[in-house]
Scaffold this motif. Sequence first.
Motif, short mmCIF file in Angstrom:
data_model
loop_
_atom_site.label_atom_id
_atom_site.label_comp_id
_atom_site.label_asym_id
_atom_site.label_seq_id
_atom_site.Cartn_x
_atom_site.Cartn_y
_atom_site.Cartn_z
N ASP A 121 0.80 -1.22 0.00
CA ASP A 121 0.00 0.00 0.00
C ASP A 121 0.83 1.27 0.00
N LEU A 122 2.06 1.19 0.47
CA LEU A 122 2.95 2.36 0.48
C LEU A 122 4.27 1.93 -0.16
N GLN A 123 4.63 2.60 -1.27
CA GLN A 123 5.83 2.22 -1.99
C GLN A 123 6.57 3.47 -2.46
N ALA A 124 7.90 3.40 -2.41
CA ALA A 124 8.73 4.49 -2.91
C ALA A 124 10.04 3.90 -3.42
N SER A 125 10.54 4.41 -4.54
CA SER A 125 11.81 3.93 -5.07
C SER A 125 12.53 5.04 -5.81
N VAL A 126 13.86 4.90 -5.87
CA VAL A 126 14.74 5.87 -6.51
C VAL A 126 15.75 5.12 -7.36
N ASP A 127 16.05 5.62 -8.55
CA ASP A 127 17.04 5.00 -9.41
C ASP A 127 17.84 6.09 -10.11
N LEU A 128 19.11 6.26 -9.70
CA LEU A 128 19.95 7.29 -10.30
C LEU A 128 20.32 7.00 -11.75
N PRO A 129 20.61 5.76 -12.15
CA PRO A 129 20.97 5.54 -13.56
C PRO A 129 19.92 6.03 -14.55
N SER A 130 18.64 5.88 -14.22
CA SER A 130 17.58 6.37 -15.11
C SER A 130 17.06 7.74 -14.70
N GLY A 131 17.52 8.26 -13.55
CA GLY A 131 17.06 9.57 -13.08
C GLY A 131 15.60 9.57 -12.69
N THR A 132 15.09 8.44 -12.17
CA THR A 132 13.66 8.34 -11.91
C THR A 132 13.35 8.09 -10.44
N VAL A 133 12.15 8.52 -10.07
CA VAL A 133 11.58 8.21 -8.76
C VAL A 133 10.15 7.71 -8.97
N LYS A 134 9.69 6.84 -8.05
CA LYS A 134 8.34 6.30 -8.13
C LYS A 134 7.72 6.33 -6.74
N THR A 135 6.42 6.66 -6.69
CA THR A 135 5.71 6.67 -5.41
C THR A 135 4.31 6.09 -5.59
N TYR A 136 3.81 5.45 -4.54
CA TYR A 136 2.47 4.87 -4.57
C TYR A 136 1.91 4.90 -3.15
N LEU A 137 0.62 5.25 -3.05
CA LEU A 137 -0.06 5.32 -1.76
C LEU A 137 -1.48 4.81 -1.93
N ASN A 138 -1.89 3.91 -1.05
CA ASN A 138 -3.26 3.41 -1.03
C ASN A 138 -3.69 3.32 0.43
N VAL A 139 -4.51 4.27 0.88
CA VAL A 139 -4.84 4.37 2.29
C VAL A 139 -6.36 4.31 2.48
N GLN A 140 -6.77 3.62 3.54
CA GLN A 140 -8.18 3.50 3.90
C GLN A 140 -8.41 4.23 5.21
N GLY A 141 -9.32 5.21 5.22
CA GLY A 141 -9.61 5.96 6.44
C GLY A 141 -10.65 5.26 7.29
N PRO A 142 -10.82 5.72 8.53
CA PRO A 142 -10.10 6.84 9.15
C PRO A 142 -8.61 6.51 9.33
N ALA A 143 -7.78 7.52 9.09
CA ALA A 143 -6.33 7.32 9.18
C ALA A 143 -5.66 8.67 9.37
N PRO A 144 -4.45 8.67 9.98
CA PRO A 144 -3.70 9.92 10.13
C PRO A 144 -2.99 10.28 8.85
N PHE A 145 -2.15 11.27 8.92
CA PHE A 145 -1.32 11.71 7.80
C PHE A 145 -0.45 10.57 7.30
N THR A 146 -0.47 10.33 5.99
CA THR A 146 0.33 9.28 5.36
C THR A 146 1.02 9.86 4.14
N GLN A 147 2.29 9.48 3.92
CA GLN A 147 2.98 9.95 2.73
C GLN A 147 3.99 8.92 2.25
N THR A 148 4.28 8.97 0.95
CA THR A 148 5.42 8.27 0.38
C THR A 148 6.18 9.28 -0.46
N GLY A 149 7.50 9.18 -0.40
CA GLY A 149 8.29 10.14 -1.14
C GLY A 149 9.60 9.53 -1.62
#
Length: 287
Positions: A63-91
């Motif tokens: 449900d929470l995913q983050a990745s970084v890859d310098l060779p391709s210069g890319t970043v990826k983020t994914y968030l899937n949250v079900q409330g009630p819930a507090p502050f959630t982030q992926t970066g």
Amino acid sequence: MRNLVKTIAVSGAMAAFGIGLLPIDSARADYYVRPLVQIGPGEIIDGYEANGATSASQNFTSDLQASVDLPSGTVKTYLNVQGPAPFTQTGATFGDRLTFSSNALGTTANVSFAFDGHINADAWDPELNSTMQFGVLATLYVYEAGSGATYQNYGATSLDAYKAFGQSKFISFTNPATDFSQAINDAIFGSFTIGEGAYDIFTGLTVFAVTNSNPVNIEMNFLNTGTFGIQTAPDVTFSSDSGVLLTAGPVNAVPEPASWAMMIGGFGLIGGMLRRHRRAHPNVSYA
């Protein structure tokens, strides 16, 4: 009612959602990768690594995913949250130091960070008297080497004297009146004149959601990547301290200046669907 915000400049690397503000260490890193997921105020899984790995990922289940890859210069983020819930982030952010060839002096470097994804969210319930908010923050900054910029402070106004280029885009959505589905396809791009010495680049993408007491589902899929690009004159080359930045794909990933006006026009069509809001974040309670 629904309150929408589009393309707001923010100061500081991550403003209130500070992926770059956690105290790991303050040492200068010539390059770094940092995938991060956060569940609530203090539950943080941080994959920061300096001068070592050039690719990294973090997750909390699927449900929470983050990745970084310098060779391709890319970043990826994914968030899937079900409330009630507090502050959630992926970066996901990264930084590297670029050194241009000796013939680069006085020529132009065009830089960009393009990102796209899709957001789906249930409608807000006004009877709950509780704010629901979600959004995206993209950043791209270039500094002259020796500025003191780090993953913790890039974007700060105190570094402006060394800034060759810098911009952040914050796209926020608050209290959707109906079920929400929105594609995001945007970019930060600009240019600077290459001087003597090296340059430090910082870029990243963060998605966040606050459901508070709203029993809703919010999915933010930015696994199609945010991508950094740089374009120089044909005879100008550069090297990176990581030794791998943009080695996995084409370097000239930046739009030609002649096409920027068309891109801005296209973004304007998207922006016309959204209402301007104050620069500060809406009054949200992070329960």
